[in-house]
Design a protein around this motif. Sequence first.
Motif, short mmCIF file in Angstrom:
data_model
loop_
_atom_site.label_atom_id
_atom_site.label_comp_id
_atom_site.label_asym_id
_atom_site.label_seq_id
_atom_site.Cartn_x
_atom_site.Cartn_y
_atom_site.Cartn_z
N MET A 6 99.27 4.71 -6.23
CA MET A 6 99.85 3.45 -5.78
C MET A 6 100.89 2.99 -6.81
SD MET A 6 98.51 2.29 -2.99
CE MET A 6 98.13 0.57 -2.85
N ASN A 7 102.04 2.58 -6.32
CA ASN A 7 103.00 1.95 -7.20
C ASN A 7 102.85 0.44 -7.07
OD1 ASN A 7 104.24 1.27 -4.81
ND2 ASN A 7 105.87 2.78 -5.01
N LEU A 8 103.63 -0.30 -7.83
CA LEU A 8 103.49 -1.75 -7.82
C LEU A 8 103.77 -2.36 -6.46
CD1 LEU A 8 105.00 -2.74 -11.28
CD2 LEU A 8 102.60 -2.65 -10.60
N VAL A 9 104.72 -1.80 -5.73
CA VAL A 9 105.04 -2.31 -4.40
C VAL A 9 103.84 -2.10 -3.47
CG1 VAL A 9 106.53 -2.03 -2.39
CG2 VAL A 9 107.51 -1.98 -4.68
N GLY A 10 103.21 -0.94 -3.54
CA GLY A 10 102.04 -0.65 -2.71
C GLY A 10 100.87 -1.55 -3.03
N ILE A 11 100.66 -1.81 -4.31
CA ILE A 11 99.57 -2.69 -4.73
C ILE A 11 99.81 -4.11 -4.21
CG2 ILE A 11 98.47 -3.79 -6.73
CD1 ILE A 11 98.92 -1.11 -8.21
N LYS A 12 101.06 -4.58 -4.34
CA LYS A 12 101.38 -5.93 -3.86
C LYS A 12 101.18 -6.03 -2.36
CE LYS A 12 104.77 -9.59 -3.98
NZ LYS A 12 106.04 -10.08 -4.50
N GLN A 13 101.59 -5.02 -1.61
CA GLN A 13 101.40 -5.03 -0.16
C GLN A 13 99.92 -5.05 0.20
OE1 GLN A 13 103.63 -1.57 1.03
NE2 GLN A 13 105.52 -2.75 1.33
N ASN A 14 99.12 -4.28 -0.51
CA ASN A 14 97.67 -4.28 -0.27
C ASN A 14 97.05 -5.63 -0.58
OD1 ASN A 14 97.60 -1.66 0.64
ND2 ASN A 14 96.74 -0.81 -1.23
N ASN A 15 97.46 -6.25 -1.69
CA ASN A 15 96.93 -7.56 -2.07
C ASN A 15 97.32 -8.62 -1.04
OD1 ASN A 15 95.80 -6.46 -4.36
ND2 ASN A 15 97.39 -7.21 -5.74
N LEU A 18 95.22 -8.09 2.06
CA LEU A 18 93.85 -8.52 1.80
C LEU A 18 93.72 -10.03 1.91
CD1 LEU A 18 90.91 -8.05 0.82
CD2 LEU A 18 91.80 -8.17 -1.52
N LEU A 19 94.61 -10.76 1.24
CA LEU A 19 94.53 -12.22 1.28
C LEU A 19 94.80 -12.76 2.68
CD1 LEU A 19 96.21 -13.32 -2.07
CD2 LEU A 19 93.79 -13.03 -1.55
N LEU A 20 95.76 -12.19 3.38
CA LEU A 20 96.05 -12.65 4.74
C LEU A 20 94.85 -12.42 5.66
CD1 LEU A 20 98.22 -13.96 6.44
CD2 LEU A 20 99.08 -11.69 6.99
N GLN A 21 94.20 -11.28 5.51
CA GLN A 21 93.01 -10.99 6.31
C GLN A 21 91.89 -11.98 5.99
OE1 GLN A 21 91.18 -7.19 5.51
NE2 GLN A 21 90.11 -7.18 7.46
N MET A 22 91.73 -12.30 4.71
CA MET A 22 90.68 -13.24 4.31
C MET A 22 90.96 -14.64 4.86
SD MET A 22 89.95 -11.97 0.43
CE MET A 22 88.54 -13.02 0.16
N LEU A 34 89.50 -17.63 -2.53
CA LEU A 34 90.22 -16.37 -2.33
C LEU A 34 90.16 -15.52 -3.60
CD1 LEU A 34 93.44 -17.45 -0.40
CD2 LEU A 34 91.63 -15.96 0.44
N SER A 35 90.38 -16.15 -4.73
CA SER A 35 90.36 -15.44 -5.99
C SER A 35 88.98 -14.83 -6.26
CB SER A 35 90.75 -16.38 -7.13
OG SER A 35 90.71 -15.72 -8.36
N GLY A 36 87.94 -15.61 -6.05
CA GLY A 36 86.59 -15.13 -6.29
C GLY A 36 86.17 -14.00 -5.37
N ILE A 48 101.00 -15.14 -4.33
CA ILE A 48 101.04 -14.60 -2.96
C ILE A 48 100.96 -15.72 -1.94
CG2 ILE A 48 99.80 -13.17 -1.28
CD1 ILE A 48 99.07 -11.31 -3.64
N THR A 49 100.09 -16.70 -2.16
CA THR A 49 99.98 -17.79 -1.19
C THR A 49 101.24 -18.65 -1.18
OG1 THR A 49 98.75 -19.16 -2.78
CG2 THR A 49 97.46 -17.90 -1.17
N THR A 50 101.90 -18.79 -2.32
CA THR A 50 103.18 -19.51 -2.36
C THR A 50 104.22 -18.79 -1.50
OG1 THR A 50 102.72 -20.40 -4.55
CG2 THR A 50 105.02 -20.35 -3.87
N GLU A 51 104.25 -17.47 -1.57
CA GLU A 51 105.16 -16.70 -0.71
C GLU A 51 104.82 -16.91 0.75
OE1 GLU A 51 104.96 -12.61 -1.92
OE2 GLU A 51 105.73 -13.04 -3.92
N PHE A 52 103.53 -16.89 1.09
CA PHE A 52 103.10 -17.12 2.48
C PHE A 52 103.53 -18.51 2.95
CE2 PHE A 52 99.23 -14.03 2.19
CZ PHE A 52 100.05 -12.95 2.47
N LEU A 53 103.38 -19.52 2.09
CA LEU A 53 103.77 -20.88 2.44
C LEU A 53 105.28 -20.98 2.69
CD1 LEU A 53 101.54 -22.86 -0.07
CD2 LEU A 53 101.41 -23.01 2.42
#
Length: 82
Positions: A6-15, A18-22, A34-36, A48-53
Amino acid sequence: MKRDGMNLVGIKQNNRALLLQMICTAGQITRSELSGRSHLSPMTVTNITTEFLQENIIEEVPPLDRAKSPGRTPMTLQISET
């Protein structure tokens, strides 16, 4: 032999996924929860949530039960209705 990782872009996409699914499955959830649950750092969750907002994917809403506890009342996140 080449090993794919995984590169950094892949990790960010996975994170992000994950948060969107949660958020989708929880209905309403705080950044702290979410963090816990995701085992991501609070700063990662906030970024990530700031980007979503900003993308209007999610929205902040007051919590359903306004418990009288000391400190700031945490805002909950939910999928945007617009």
